[in-house]
Scaffold this active site. Sequence first.
Site, PDB file in Angstrom:
ATOM      1  N   HIS A 281       0.715  -1.385  -0.095  1.00  0.00           N
ATOM      2  CA  HIS A 281       0.222   0.324   0.029  1.00  0.00           C
ATOM      3  C   HIS A 281       0.843   0.786   0.133  1.00  0.00           C
ATOM      4  CE1 HIS A 281      -3.985  -2.257   0.558  1.00  0.00           C
ATOM      5  NE2 HIS A 281      -3.237  -3.411   2.125  1.00  0.00           N
TER       6      HIS A 281
ATOM      7  N   SER B 178      15.357  19.170 -16.708  1.00  0.00           N
ATOM      8  CA  SER B 178      14.132  20.569 -16.297  1.00  0.00           C
ATOM      9  C   SER B 178      14.660  21.314 -17.782  1.00  0.00           C
ATOM     10  CB  SER B 178      14.543  20.731 -15.814  1.00  0.00           C
ATOM     11  OG  SER B 178      13.054  21.841 -15.609  1.00  0.00           O
TER      12      SER B 178
ATOM     13  N   LYS C 229      18.388  19.246 -12.021  1.00  0.00           N
ATOM     14  CA  LYS C 229      17.055  18.297 -11.797  1.00  0.00           C
ATOM     15  C   LYS C 229      17.479  17.390 -12.996  1.00  0.00           C
ATOM     16  CE  LYS C 229      12.236  18.043 -11.052  1.00  0.00           C
ATOM     17  NZ  LYS C 229      11.335  17.201 -11.996  1.00  0.00           N
TER      18      LYS C 229
END
Length: 475
Positions: free
Chosen positions: A184, A314, A320
Amino acid sequence: MTQREYRTERDSMGEVRVPAEALYGAQTQRAVDNFPISGLRMPRLFIRALGLVKAACARVNAELGALEPDLAEAIERAANAVASGEYDGHFPVDVFQTGSGTSTNMNANEVIARLASESLGRPVHPNDHVNRSQSSNDVIPTALHVSAALGLEEQLLPALRLLAAMIERKAEALREVVKTGRTHLMDALPLTLAQELGGWAAQVRYGIERIETTQPRIHELAIGGTAVGTGLNAPQGFGERVAEELARVCRLPFRRKPNLFEALSAQDAAVELSGQLRTVAVSLMKIANDLRWMNSGPLAGLAEIRLPALQPGSSIMPGKVNPVIPEAVTMVCAQVVGNDATITLAGQSGNFQLNVMLPVTAYNLLQAIEILASASTLLADSAVEGFQVNEARIRAALDRNPILVTALNPIIGYDRAAAIAKRAYAEGRPILEVAREMTDLSDAELRRLLDPRRLCGETGPLSSGQTVAPDGNTT
């Protein structure tokens, strides 16, 4: 701007203007004019298979006395040139065309007839000679199966085997690393990275098995059924002999389908294979997404691994780096699932003696095979092989995992174990330390029970350099 030159061709419906340089004739040109829909063409793999089918038919026609040997030889030579890709520019018919694929079959017939006429020095007729003993209704389903079989054997299955082997090698290299499991998306019992990756490898291996179970039905060919499955205008044994010839050339166990009425009227084998490809896509989606989650961060995410840095991530945020390979793979998987929906609908379009969505079935099936093969290779070579493990981050998460207390359930009961977990989590303390205070178990017994390796079902040391400290942390 140079004005394009045309020639006049004639078919049973009259005259048609055709580009002067085109090898095709009137029927192909009519299809080009009739279906200006998508700009999508039949895949290279399909044109290759269609050329191989035409070459095999010419050879068998000569063997059975249905074509003169020199005529058959010229057709076979031209068909093999088409199969090799030499004349792909002369196959302009849109995928979205007549449902039987007659336009593509006639495209091949006309190109091959023109090439054979030039080499032979006398006219070769597209219908009477190149299409002898055949119909679009058995040729196109046959080419569909041959192209799919070649794509599986040459592209997809090798790529999946490469991916499975790469995952297994990576798992072996990481077999000593214990990490926090997640269910989960929440912390759960620990497992080793080898166990986690082993699950991925098993998914891929099962995908290979699923495809292999379908291959025998893909190897069955419709050739010999001609128009409706009765075999009218084909010599006795024609379909069997063509299948044998294709088996020889392609080195695959092709055979004529036992029931030619089913072969022409239904595409159940293609639907079955598409379902197997969809399952492979679902597996790759899970693997790619696991890699993305494990790579997430590097500060605010899980940051368990570092995928290879392949390009800036990016246009505005310097430094990034994104998980571009898993992202590309997930898009491939989404496309394959969509292809399967199209093939499922197309498979339902067998009206009486003929399925009438053959071209779109072929296009989507072959695209699924090809992009899954490319994605599997890319995932193996550019993501799985090169990712690095952040063992410090993994150890830190494992140390704080209150779910380790599950090992105490059989001894102290679920409720007491839950109380220990809640207190350890609330106070930010190791489970072992809190369990000492809240149970009467010895320190040695607690350390044995809470050993993460033991909870993985494994024995032996933790990851290289890790030991259990007195407070129960791994160091």
